[in-house]
Design a protein around this motif. Structure first.
Motif, PDB file in Angstrom:
ATOM      1  N   LYS A 123       0.854  -1.185   0.000  1.00  0.00           N
ATOM      2  CA  LYS A 123       0.000   0.000   0.000  1.00  0.00           C
ATOM      3  C   LYS A 123       0.891   1.237   0.000  1.00  0.00           C
ATOM      4  CE  LYS A 123      -3.573  -2.535   2.453  1.00  0.00           C
ATOM      5  NZ  LYS A 123      -4.295  -2.741   3.733  1.00  0.00           N
ATOM      6  N   LYS A 124       1.345   1.566  -1.186  1.00  0.00           N
ATOM      7  CA  LYS A 124       2.315   2.652  -1.331  1.00  0.00           C
ATOM      8  C   LYS A 124       1.724   3.993  -0.927  1.00  0.00           C
ATOM      9  CE  LYS A 124       5.859   4.140  -4.623  1.00  0.00           C
ATOM     10  NZ  LYS A 124       6.398   3.941  -5.993  1.00  0.00           N
ATOM     11  N   ASN A 134       1.286   5.330   9.841  1.00  0.00           N
ATOM     12  CA  ASN A 134       2.254   5.312   8.738  1.00  0.00           C
ATOM     13  C   ASN A 134       3.698   5.301   9.217  1.00  0.00           C
ATOM     14  OD1 ASN A 134      -0.011   5.408   7.178  1.00  0.00           O
ATOM     15  ND2 ASN A 134       0.450   7.349   6.173  1.00  0.00           N
ATOM     16  N   LEU A 135       4.037   6.191  10.149  1.00  0.00           N
ATOM     17  CA  LEU A 135       5.411   6.267  10.630  1.00  0.00           C
ATOM     18  C   LEU A 135       5.839   4.995  11.360  1.00  0.00           C
ATOM     19  CD1 LEU A 135       7.916   8.050  10.788  1.00  0.00           C
ATOM     20  CD2 LEU A 135       7.021   9.023  12.920  1.00  0.00           C
ATOM     21  N   GLN A 151      12.981  -8.235   1.116  1.00  0.00           N
ATOM     22  CA  GLN A 151      12.859  -6.820   0.760  1.00  0.00           C
ATOM     23  C   GLN A 151      11.426  -6.456   0.356  1.00  0.00           C
ATOM     24  OE1 GLN A 151      15.510  -4.770   1.354  1.00  0.00           O
ATOM     25  NE2 GLN A 151      16.335  -6.681   2.169  1.00  0.00           N
ATOM     26  N   LEU A 152      10.533  -6.463   1.349  1.00  0.00           N
ATOM     27  CA  LEU A 152       9.153  -6.048   1.143  1.00  0.00           C
ATOM     28  C   LEU A 152       8.920  -4.717   1.845  1.00  0.00           C
ATOM     29  CD1 LEU A 152       7.150  -9.379   1.708  1.00  0.00           C
ATOM     30  CD2 LEU A 152       7.814  -8.336  -0.466  1.00  0.00           C
ATOM     31  N   HIS A 153       8.184  -3.834   1.190  1.00  0.00           N
ATOM     32  CA  HIS A 153       7.903  -2.527   1.775  1.00  0.00           C
ATOM     33  C   HIS A 153       6.749  -2.576   2.781  1.00  0.00           C
ATOM     34  CE1 HIS A 153      10.140  -1.401  -1.879  1.00  0.00           C
ATOM     35  NE2 HIS A 153      10.504  -0.339  -1.186  1.00  0.00           N
ATOM     36  N   ASP A 154       5.881  -3.581   2.654  1.00  0.00           N
ATOM     37  CA  ASP A 154       4.679  -3.630   3.495  1.00  0.00           C
ATOM     38  C   ASP A 154       4.373  -5.089   3.829  1.00  0.00           C
ATOM     39  OD1 ASP A 154       2.405  -3.046   4.869  1.00  0.00           O
ATOM     40  OD2 ASP A 154       1.255  -2.304   3.168  1.00  0.00           O
ATOM     41  N   HIS A 199      -4.914   1.260  -1.667  1.00  0.00           N
ATOM     42  CA  HIS A 199      -5.375   1.307  -0.273  1.00  0.00           C
ATOM     43  C   HIS A 199      -6.563   2.250  -0.211  1.00  0.00           C
ATOM     44  CE1 HIS A 199      -4.861   2.603   4.141  1.00  0.00           C
ATOM     45  NE2 HIS A 199      -5.402   1.400   4.121  1.00  0.00           N
ATOM     46  N   ARG A 200      -7.687   1.736   0.220  1.00  0.00           N
ATOM     47  CA  ARG A 200      -8.911   2.538   0.224  1.00  0.00           C
ATOM     48  C   ARG A 200      -9.218   3.028   1.644  1.00  0.00           C
ATOM     49  NH1 ARG A 200     -13.403   0.111  -0.902  1.00  0.00           N
ATOM     50  NH2 ARG A 200     -14.251   1.543  -2.447  1.00  0.00           N
TER      51      ARG A 200
END
Length: 324
Positions: A123-124, A134-135, A151-154, A199-200
């Motif tokens: 969810k960029k 978020n932080l 290496q996953l962002h989420d 992301h809704r």
């Protein structure tokens, strides 16, 4: 008939969003002609979520439901959903409509391409509170990448796609749903991909998670890393560090004894004496902990359970020809 797709939806007090979610999933799967099932796992909801699931199952034959007697957590819901799934591709998504079913076709295609065992959503662009969610999420994912090497962002995104063999080979318990990519990698499925997903904003209700999940998340990460590396050989960890600590304390003690003879002076008046004593005691405790853990591990019923990918001619077959 073998199903193309299983969609596992864990839910807790989501009565308002379920009809819209099921209608949306049905529309997407029908348009792409998937033979599919939806498995909604009610994690002990206190509202009328289960009654809604029952009503929807009469409208949508593809919908199956599992209801927990009490709230066990998302990991338990996912684990039971994985057990009940029968599709070649398994999708997980949250029930709060913040995950878009329109992402399903691309996720399915990525798994079918045979390039990935697991695809995690990213969810960029998020609609959560920047400070409270978020932080901490960025910090949490940064530590995950550093420790796990994935290496996953989420990593905690609820929208994921799996090859069927992955969900049938792993066990999710406690609060380990945050680390399913780590569990999958350690089970022998290293091909993990990522897809940017929509992301809704939350349409109904409120978030069920608080600040404590980030603290628990770091503790769970340490636990899963330890168990994966030393679960079947705890003495390798405790024995090594216990022996090392004891030897350090023992060498300091030898030095203090030698210094007494050569330079005179009292041993107990020196801080090094207490450091050496404490280190030797801790080393002994570590070693004994490893010894006990090894006995427990050897007595475990799953001590020799391993994931076997393929076998060849393991059963005895009588030979009819003659050897030349």
């Amino acid at each position: 008939m073998s199903l193309d797709l299983s969609i596992v939806v864990p839910l807790y007090n989501e009565e308002e969003s379920l009809p819209e979610l099921m209608s949306w999933i049905h529309k997407v799967c029908t348009e792409h002609q998937y033979a599919y099932e939806v498995i909604m796992v009610d994690d002990g909801s206190k509202d009328s979520s289960w009654e809604v699931v029952q009503e929807l199952s009469r409208q949508y034959p593809a919908l199956k439901g599992i209801k927990f007697q009490r709230n066990y957590g998302k990991s338990a819901a996912l684990n039971e959903g994985f057990k009940a799934s029968s599709g070649k591709v398994v999708i997980t998504m949250d029930a709060d409509l913040q995950d878009s079913p329109d992402e399903i076709p691309e996720l399915v295609q990525m798994i079918r391409s045979d390039e990935y065992d697991l695809v995690s959503g990213w969810k960029k662009v998020r609609y959560d509170n920047a400070i409270t969610k978020n932080l901490p999420s960025k910090l949490y994912n940064g530590v995950n990448r550093l420790v796990s090497g994935i290496q996953l962002h989420d990593m905690n995104c609820g929208l994921k796609a799996y090859r069927r063999k992955v969900v049938k080979s792993i066990e999710v318990y406690g609060e380990m749903h945050r680390f399913i990519p780590v569990i999958a990698k350690q089970a022998g499925f290293p091909r993990i991909g990522e897809k940017v997903v929509q992301h809704r904003p939350r349409k109904y209700g409120v978030s069920k998670f608080g600040w404590e999940r980030f603290i628990n998340g770091f503790l769970d990460l340490l636990s899963i890393q330890f168990i994966s590396r030393f679960g079947k050989k705890p003495m390798h960890f405790f024995g090594f560090w216990g022996t090392a600590a004891f030897l350090v304390g023992f060498l300091i003690t030898l030095y203090l004894i030698a210094s007494k003879f050569f330079f005179e002076g009292s041993l107990i008046n020196k801080p090094a004496f207490y450091i050496a004593l404490t280190t030797m005691v801790l080393g002994t405790q570590f070693f004994l902990t490893g010894f006990i853990a090894e006995l427990v591990s050897r007595s475990s019923s799953d001590r020799n359970q391993y994931l076997v990918e393929e076998t060849l001619r393991l059963k005895h077959q009588p030979q009819t020809g003659e050897n030349h």
